[in-house]
Design a protein around this motif. Structure first.
Motif, PDB file in Angstrom:
ATOM      1  N   LEU A  43      16.592  33.079  60.887  1.00 51.44           N
ATOM      2  CA  LEU A  43      17.566  34.058  60.410  1.00 51.44           C
ATOM      3  C   LEU A  43      18.960  33.757  60.959  1.00 51.44           C
ATOM      4  CD1 LEU A  43      15.462  37.268  61.084  1.00 51.44           C
ATOM      5  CD2 LEU A  43      15.992  36.329  58.832  1.00 51.44           C
ATOM      6  N   ARG A  46      23.218  37.659  64.379  1.00 53.33           N
ATOM      7  CA  ARG A  46      24.239  38.712  64.391  1.00 53.33           C
ATOM      8  C   ARG A  46      25.244  38.471  65.521  1.00 53.33           C
ATOM      9  NH1 ARG A  46      24.688  44.175  62.698  1.00 53.33           N
ATOM     10  NH2 ARG A  46      26.015  45.404  64.086  1.00 53.33           N
ATOM     11  N   GLU A  97      21.721  31.658  55.869  1.00 48.27           N
ATOM     12  CA  GLU A  97      21.641  32.710  54.850  1.00 48.27           C
ATOM     13  C   GLU A  97      21.184  32.154  53.508  1.00 48.27           C
ATOM     14  OE1 GLU A  97      24.326  35.865  52.290  1.00 48.27           O
ATOM     15  OE2 GLU A  97      24.837  35.538  54.395  1.00 48.27           O
ATOM     16  N   ALA A 101      17.877  33.222  51.467  1.00 51.06           N
ATOM     17  CA  ALA A 101      17.941  33.791  50.118  1.00 51.06           C
ATOM     18  C   ALA A 101      17.071  33.001  49.150  1.00 51.06           C
ATOM     19  CB  ALA A 101      19.388  33.823  49.640  1.00 51.06           C
ATOM     20  N   TRP A 104      13.456  33.815  49.952  1.00 47.98           N
ATOM     21  CA  TRP A 104      13.098  35.202  49.655  1.00 47.98           C
ATOM     22  C   TRP A 104      13.011  35.440  48.156  1.00 47.98           C
ATOM     23  CZ3 TRP A 104      16.873  39.554  48.764  1.00 47.98           C
ATOM     24  CH2 TRP A 104      16.217  40.787  48.704  1.00 47.98           C
ATOM     25  N   HIS A 174      31.899  37.794  50.810  1.00 50.60           N
ATOM     26  CA  HIS A 174      31.136  38.440  49.739  1.00 50.60           C
ATOM     27  C   HIS A 174      31.493  37.813  48.389  1.00 50.60           C
ATOM     28  CE1 HIS A 174      29.761  41.709  47.069  1.00 50.60           C
ATOM     29  NE2 HIS A 174      28.944  42.026  48.044  1.00 50.60           N
ATOM     30  N   THR A 179      26.582  37.202  51.128  1.00 47.32           N
ATOM     31  CA  THR A 179      26.588  38.667  51.179  1.00 47.32           C
ATOM     32  C   THR A 179      25.972  39.240  52.451  1.00 47.32           C
ATOM     33  OG1 THR A 179      24.529  38.683  49.901  1.00 47.32           O
ATOM     34  CG2 THR A 179      26.585  38.873  48.669  1.00 47.32           C
ATOM     35  N   MET A 180      24.966  38.570  53.021  1.00 47.32           N
ATOM     36  CA  MET A 180      24.349  39.123  54.227  1.00 47.32           C
ATOM     37  C   MET A 180      25.298  39.026  55.414  1.00 47.32           C
ATOM     38  SD  MET A 180      20.901  38.080  56.319  1.00 47.32           S
ATOM     39  CE  MET A 180      19.764  38.718  55.089  1.00 47.32           C
ATOM     40  N   ARG A 183      27.886  41.582  55.132  1.00 47.34           N
ATOM     41  CA  ARG A 183      27.392  42.926  55.472  1.00 47.34           C
ATOM     42  C   ARG A 183      27.254  43.099  56.983  1.00 47.34           C
ATOM     43  NH1 ARG A 183      24.901  46.705  51.994  1.00 47.34           N
ATOM     44  NH2 ARG A 183      24.971  48.697  53.075  1.00 47.34           N
ATOM     45  N   ILE A 184      26.858  42.050  57.683  1.00 42.38           N
ATOM     46  CA  ILE A 184      26.789  42.122  59.141  1.00 42.38           C
ATOM     47  C   ILE A 184      28.169  42.407  59.724  1.00 42.38           C
ATOM     48  CG2 ILE A 184      26.407  40.739  61.236  1.00 42.38           C
ATOM     49  CD1 ILE A 184      24.077  39.376  59.725  1.00 42.38           C
ATOM     50  N   HIS A 198      32.068  48.903  52.440  1.00 42.38           N
ATOM     51  CA  HIS A 198      31.177  47.853  51.939  1.00 42.38           C
ATOM     52  C   HIS A 198      32.003  46.605  51.645  1.00 42.38           C
ATOM     53  CE1 HIS A 198      28.370  45.610  49.472  1.00 42.38           C
ATOM     54  NE2 HIS A 198      27.411  46.433  49.881  1.00 42.38           N
TER      55      HIS A 198
END
Length: 314
Positions: A43, A46, A97, A101, A104, A174, A179-180, A183-184, A198
């Motif tokens: 992953l 963060r 990321e 993606a 997933w 974004h 996008t992840m 968002r973090i 957002h």
């Protein structure tokens, strides 16, 4: 006396940690099998993302957020080193990321990790534009708040400016599809400032959030030039569309459009894909669920005295 000095250990002795660990492993395995086709991929971090964004902020405003002893003659060298380090770190996080993606979603159309360099290059090329937008944001804050004494005070101290710096960086990521990580960044800014923007929200120049605590701006909100928001303002969704099976739809406009030169005062809530016309003023604690023409002045009294066929107030 010895009983008083030593805490009882019976509960600890009865605890079977090995069994708990086995149960947690089983739950993780089931969850991961639902999400991934094979072994879970690594992953993004963060911690690394927060650190590299702080570095990018210091590269955008080196005099404020760079080393305290940074001499004018050394600024360009500091910016170059900081950008090089931050962008290299970002490249690796984008690779992670994109790999996640692809695993997933199982979709061959998703960018592969090999695209990370192109995306980071596109992001980096936008940094001068980000700085130019931020300079107009900080100028709007200075002109719109009689309590401030200088531009430097806003850059150093205002939570609204701290949030918009990070939003403009997150929004660029974004836009290129990262996008992840975006968002973090947004959620870290939210935790630091109390302002929840957002990264998908489109915000033009000269944006000012005064005080800021509790402000919420949704994913598909569009905000024009020279807009000012006060604390506890929500630009949110009125309802969520779903398909026949009840699954919520995604990627469609469902947040407000706020045109140029609008002021929205503390506690106002604007919901749905409504348009607040240019030059309008929305009073404190107003609940708004329909379009407002340009130049409107909406207050609680007007909201109470008007009747609309949607039943949702003004």
């Amino acid at each position: 006396m010895s009983a008083l000095r030593e805490p009882p250990r019976q509960a600890e002795e009865d605890l079977d940690l090995a069994d708990i660990v086995v149960q947690l492993r089983g739950l993780r395995t089931v969850s991961q099998k639902r999400r991934y086709r094979g072994a879970p991929p690594p992953l993004p971090s963060r911690e690394i993302i927060v650190d590299l964004i702080d570095d990018l902020v210091s590269a955008l405003y080196p005099r404020h957020f760079g080393p305290a002893d940074l001499a004018a003659k050394d600024v360009d060298a500091f910016v170059s080193r900081t950008l090089d380090s931050a962008l290299h770190a970002l490249h690796r996080q984008v690779e992670l990321e994109l790999a996640l993606a692809k695993e997933w979603r199982g979709d061959n159309r998703i960018d592969t990790p090999l695209r990370a360099g192109d995306l980071v290059t596109e992001f980096a090329a936008a940094l001068p534009r980000v700085r130019a937008l931020l300079d107009k944001d900080v100028r709007a804050a200075f002109e719109g708040d009689p309590s401030t004494r200088s531009i430097d005070e806003i850059v150093f101290c205002f939570p609204g400016f701290a949030a918009i710096i990070r939003h403009r960086l997150a929004h660029q990521l974004h836009k290129v599809g990262v996008t992840m990580i975006a968002r973090i960044i947004a959620e870290h800014a939210h935790s630091e400032t109390g302002i929840d923007i957002h990264p998908g929200a489109e915000i033009e120049e000269g944006f000012f959030i005064d005080h800021g605590t509790g402000v919420v701006i949704g994913e598909t909100a569009v905000i024009g030039r020279s807009v000012r928001l006060y604390q506890m303002v929500t630009l949110g969704a009125k309802r969520f569309d779903a398909d026949a099976s009840g699954v919520l739809a995604k990627n469609y406009p469902h947040h407000p459009i706020v045109e140029d030169d609008v002021v929205i005062y503390a506690g106002a809530t604007v919901l749905g894909r409504v348009t607040i016309g240019k030059g309008s003023s929305i009073g404190g604690n107003v609940w708004l669920t329909r379009d407002v023409p340009p130049g409107s002045n909406i207050t609680q009294a007007k909201a109470r005295n008007e009747s609309f066929d949607d039943g949702g107030g003004i």
